[in-house]
Design a protein around this motif. Structure first.
Motif, PDB file in Angstrom:
ATOM      1  N   ILE A 170       0.845  -1.205   0.000  1.00  0.00           N
ATOM      2  CA  ILE A 170       0.000   0.000   0.000  1.00  0.00           C
ATOM      3  C   ILE A 170       0.873   1.245   0.000  1.00  0.00           C
ATOM      4  O   ILE A 170       0.640   2.190  -0.764  1.00  0.00           O
TER       5      ILE A 170
ATOM      6  N   GLU B  91       2.414   1.655  -3.466  1.00  0.00           N
ATOM      7  CA  GLU B  91       1.484   2.269  -4.421  1.00  0.00           C
ATOM      8  C   GLU B  91       1.337   3.766  -4.149  1.00  0.00           C
ATOM      9  O   GLU B  91       1.410   4.589  -5.054  1.00  0.00           O
ATOM     10  N   ALA B  92       1.119   4.092  -2.870  1.00  0.00           N
ATOM     11  CA  ALA B  92       0.856   5.486  -2.505  1.00  0.00           C
ATOM     12  C   ALA B  92       2.036   6.368  -2.879  1.00  0.00           C
ATOM     13  O   ALA B  92       1.857   7.451  -3.443  1.00  0.00           O
TER      14      ALA B  92
ATOM     15  N   TYR C  11      -5.929   7.140  -4.778  1.00  0.00           N
ATOM     16  CA  TYR C  11      -5.876   6.328  -3.560  1.00  0.00           C
ATOM     17  C   TYR C  11      -7.214   5.646  -3.242  1.00  0.00           C
ATOM     18  O   TYR C  11      -7.413   5.163  -2.148  1.00  0.00           O
TER      19      TYR C  11
ATOM     20  N   TRP D 270      -8.798   2.818  -4.266  1.00  0.00           N
ATOM     21  CA  TRP D 270      -8.999   1.374  -4.052  1.00  0.00           C
ATOM     22  C   TRP D 270      -7.723   0.644  -3.641  1.00  0.00           C
ATOM     23  O   TRP D 270      -7.575  -0.534  -3.883  1.00  0.00           O
ATOM     24  N   ILE D 271      -6.758   1.350  -3.088  1.00  0.00           N
ATOM     25  CA  ILE D 271      -5.485   0.671  -2.812  1.00  0.00           C
ATOM     26  C   ILE D 271      -5.327   0.297  -1.349  1.00  0.00           C
ATOM     27  O   ILE D 271      -4.231   0.048  -0.875  1.00  0.00           O
ATOM     28  N   GLY D 272      -6.427   0.276  -0.616  1.00  0.00           N
ATOM     29  CA  GLY D 272      -6.336  -0.103   0.787  1.00  0.00           C
ATOM     30  C   GLY D 272      -6.325   1.095   1.717  1.00  0.00           C
ATOM     31  O   GLY D 272      -6.041   0.961   2.904  1.00  0.00           O
ATOM     32  N   PHE D 273      -6.621   2.275   1.191  1.00  0.00           N
ATOM     33  CA  PHE D 273      -6.720   3.472   2.017  1.00  0.00           C
ATOM     34  C   PHE D 273      -8.138   3.592   2.576  1.00  0.00           C
ATOM     35  O   PHE D 273      -9.064   3.022   2.023  1.00  0.00           O
TER      36      PHE D 273
ATOM     37  N   SER E 190      -2.093   7.133   5.213  1.00  0.00           N
ATOM     38  CA  SER E 190      -2.701   6.243   6.196  1.00  0.00           C
ATOM     39  C   SER E 190      -2.751   4.850   5.598  1.00  0.00           C
ATOM     40  O   SER E 190      -3.785   4.357   5.225  1.00  0.00           O
ATOM     41  N   ALA E 191      -1.585   4.282   5.452  1.00  0.00           N
ATOM     42  CA  ALA E 191      -1.470   3.008   4.750  1.00  0.00           C
ATOM     43  C   ALA E 191      -1.230   1.865   5.720  1.00  0.00           C
ATOM     44  O   ALA E 191      -0.161   1.280   5.769  1.00  0.00           O
TER      45      ALA E 191
ATOM     46  N   PHE F  83      -4.708  -3.499  -7.890  1.00  0.00           N
ATOM     47  CA  PHE F  83      -5.587  -2.377  -7.519  1.00  0.00           C
ATOM     48  C   PHE F  83      -5.964  -1.557  -8.754  1.00  0.00           C
ATOM     49  O   PHE F  83      -6.231  -0.364  -8.647  1.00  0.00           O
TER      50      PHE F  83
ATOM     51  N   ILE G 140      -6.188  -7.240   1.468  1.00  0.00           N
ATOM     52  CA  ILE G 140      -6.256  -5.784   1.615  1.00  0.00           C
ATOM     53  C   ILE G 140      -7.641  -5.285   1.199  1.00  0.00           C
ATOM     54  O   ILE G 140      -8.118  -5.614   0.115  1.00  0.00           O
ATOM     55  N   PRO G 141      -8.312  -4.528   2.079  1.00  0.00           N
ATOM     56  CA  PRO G 141      -9.666  -4.064   1.745  1.00  0.00           C
ATOM     57  C   PRO G 141      -9.629  -3.015   0.632  1.00  0.00           C
ATOM     58  O   PRO G 141      -8.876  -2.059   0.700  1.00  0.00           O
ATOM     59  N   THR G 142     -10.446  -3.193  -0.403  1.00  0.00           N
ATOM     60  CA  THR G 142     -10.409  -2.269  -1.535  1.00  0.00           C
ATOM     61  C   THR G 142     -11.732  -1.514  -1.698  1.00  0.00           C
ATOM     62  O   THR G 142     -12.044  -1.035  -2.796  1.00  0.00           O
TER      63      THR G 142
ATOM     64  N   TRP H 264     -14.086  -2.317  -4.656  1.00  0.00           N
ATOM     65  CA  TRP H 264     -13.547  -2.427  -6.013  1.00  0.00           C
ATOM     66  C   TRP H 264     -12.864  -3.778  -6.149  1.00  0.00           C
ATOM     67  O   TRP H 264     -12.212  -4.214  -5.193  1.00  0.00           O
TER      68      TRP H 264
END
Lengths: 448, 110
Positions: free
Chosen positions: A184, A187-188, A248, A250-253, B3-4, B33, B94-96, B99
């Motif tokens: 995550i 990606e971010a 950001y 759908w990448i777990g944020f 906030s990852a 993703f 990982i919650p998406t 999506w």
């Protein structure tokens, strides 16, 4: 009027900036050829190639970032001196910086061609090379800051904006030299380059360049241009920074980014509106331009056009979370990316590079017409190519994301659009090579 | 600003798998993703759709890629393939936020 500019004292920085701009134009010419090969690879089964598709694409994406970067470095040096009317702090450092940035840029492409990379989209090269690019950016930032501080009373908004842009390029790339375990975070951080380089840092250097171009070429007066520049720069920073949120989703944020990302993206449109306003002011104020300035304007206006359409309108449409949920990761994104990245940034850097490299010359009527023709071909090629991608994306969204068809089954049905993309890409390549040729000619004429 | 937080700590094998993912430049064709290439399927939730054994076999005995007649998917050795699939399994946790969009599964599941 215009004689006064050409006869002005030429600074060392302006001579040094030429090598940056020439290299940028050469890499841009290479870019369209590499891209065309990749596009062909997609529509011709088992096309033999020394470089496999996945590494060819990596080179294509790397070029997309780095030819504008190198061009921007040259443009910023050139227009800083033009704006401040004094030499940069250290021309020597600027020469060294050129070799550093070229060495590491070419290392990235060379190693990717040998299938050595780090597999992060847009940052596919080995991290060590990006550290080298950071070194070049550090030299640039240091040089620009020292240049500004030499005469603190005369820091103009355009010069300050370009310097801040360069510093941001450095700060945003730096974290991307680290290898992250957390996908995550990975990606971010990646979007600090993929998004923030273009929508914030390059936006600042471009706006500074456009403002300076208008002022030094006498197209608009200084007070008119400077009035809004700081506001525009601040909005570009705020909008750009938080607008990153639209990557950001759908990448777990957390879900807050859905709201933050889409709402702040609205702010990103305001500086584009101001850019259009500034360009309009510049155009209105004076009727007669020489051919060199006119050709620069053709390129600049192309950029403004894609700022409004490809970047802002299409971009805003895509940031709506309900739209993004379905269209994200389809060819629609690809179409948007081509219009936004080349359309907005590419054309502006070409405008700057052409202006820098033709300093001290004036195209003949025939050369001017040829240049305009090249710009028109580039535009048509880009529009055909991107429209084909957008159409492919719409169909893909429907088949894959809405109907739930298997990815590959859907993808095979997109072939007609991908062939159309190749045709658009071929046209783009022709325009690219033609324009590069005219710029090269201008360089040779003025290379004393 | 960032906030990852990961849903759970990332296992060592998945970290190794992530490096395999990067080393082989998978992102140039596939997406995670939704970010990446447009030429192959998104793999964020692939472990929901396919079994671990199938995925490892696929990577080790790489098949010909449609619509090509000869070109094969890049192949990995057994250990790399296991690590990579482990990474994909981790990504699946990982919650998406809903999506990719869910649809009635019309077909598939081999």
């Amino acid at each position: 009027m215009n004689q006064s500019i050409t006869s002005k004292q030429q600074f060392l920085a302006q001579i040094i900036s030429r090598r940056y701009c020439l290299s940028a134009v050469c890499l841009f010419a290479l870019q369209s050829v590499v891209a065309l090969m990749g596009a062909l690879d997609l529509v011709i089964s088992d096309l033999p190639s020394p470089i496999p598709f996945e590494y060819g694409r990596a080179i294509h994406l790397g070029l997309a970032d780095f030819w504008p970067l190198i061009g921007t470095m040259g443009m910023v040096y050139f227009f800083m001196t033009a704006e401040l009317n004094r030499e940069i702090h250290s021309p020597r450092l600027a020469r060294w910086q050129y070799w550093v940035v070229m060495l590491f840029t070419l290392s990235i492409f060379g190693t990717l061609a040998l299938r050595l990379g780090n597999g992060r989209e847009f940052l596919e090269g080995k991290p060590i090379f990006y550290l080298g690019i950071c070194l070049a950016l550090t030299l640039a930032s240091y040089n620009l800051i020292r240049t500004l501080l030499t005469d603190r009373q005369n820091i103009t908004p355009a010069a300050a904006t370009m310097t801040v842009g360069m510093i941001f390029l450095l700060l945003l790339l730096l974290p991307n030299t680290i290898t992250f375990n957390n996908p995550i975070v990975d990606e971010a951080t990646k979007f600090w380059v993929v998004h923030l380089w273009e929508e914030m840092a390059f936006e600042l250097t471009s706006v500074g360049f456009i403002a300076t171009f208008f002022i030094v070429s006498g197209l608009a007066n200084r007070t008119q241009i400077e009035k809004w520049l700081y506001l525009e720069a601040s909005l570009a920073i705020i909008g750009g920074l938080y607008g990153t949120g639209h990557h950001y989703y759908w990448i777990g944020f957390p879900a807050i980014w859905l709201i933050l990302g889409s709402l702040v993206s609205l702010v990103e449109v305001i500086p584009v509106g101001m850019l259009v306003h500034m360009t309009y002011k510049g155009l209105k104020s004076k009727e007669i331009h020489n051919r060199r300035e006119k050709l620069t304007l053709w390129l600049l206006l192309s950029s403004v056009f894609y700022h409004v359409t490809g970047a802002s309108l299409l971009g805003l449409f895509l940031t709506i979370p309900w739209v993004n949920l379905y269209m994200h990761g389809t060819y629609f994104t690809s179409g948007h990316a081509h219009l936004a990245l080349f359309g907005s940034l590419g054309f502006v850097v070409l405008a700057g590079c052409y202006y820098v490299l033709s300093q001290g010359s004036e195209p003949t009527l025939q050369e001017y017409k040829g240049g305009v023709l090249a710009v028109i071909i580039l535009n048509i090629g880009l529009i055909i190519m991107s429209s084909a991608l957008l159409a492919a994306g719409l169909k893909e969204t429907y088949l894959w994301r809405i109907l739930g068809m298997d990815f590959m089954d859907a993808h095979l049905l997109l072939n007609p659009y991908l062939i159309l993309r190749v045709l658009g890409g071929t046209m783009f390549t022709l325009g690219d090579l033609l324009l590069s040729w005219y710029i090269f000619k201008a360089w040779r004429e003025t290379n004393l | 600003m960032i906030s990852a937080k990961l849903p759970s700590s990332i296992p060592e094998q998945a970290v190794a798998g992530k490096l395999i993912w990067q080393k082989n430049n998978c992102v140039s064709c596939h997406t995670l993703f939704g970010h990446g290439g447009y030429e192959a399927d998104d793999l964020t939730h692939i472990t929901d759709a396919e079994t671990t054994e199938y995925l490892i076999d696929f990577l080790v005995e790489a098949p010909v890629m449609r619509p090509h007649k000869y070109a094969r998917h890049p192949a990995l050795d057994q250990i790399d393939a296991e690590n990579l699939v482990n990474y994909l399994e981790f990504l699946n946790t990982i919650p998406t936020l809903g999506w990719p969009p869910q649809q009635e599964q019309v077909e598939d599941d081999s």
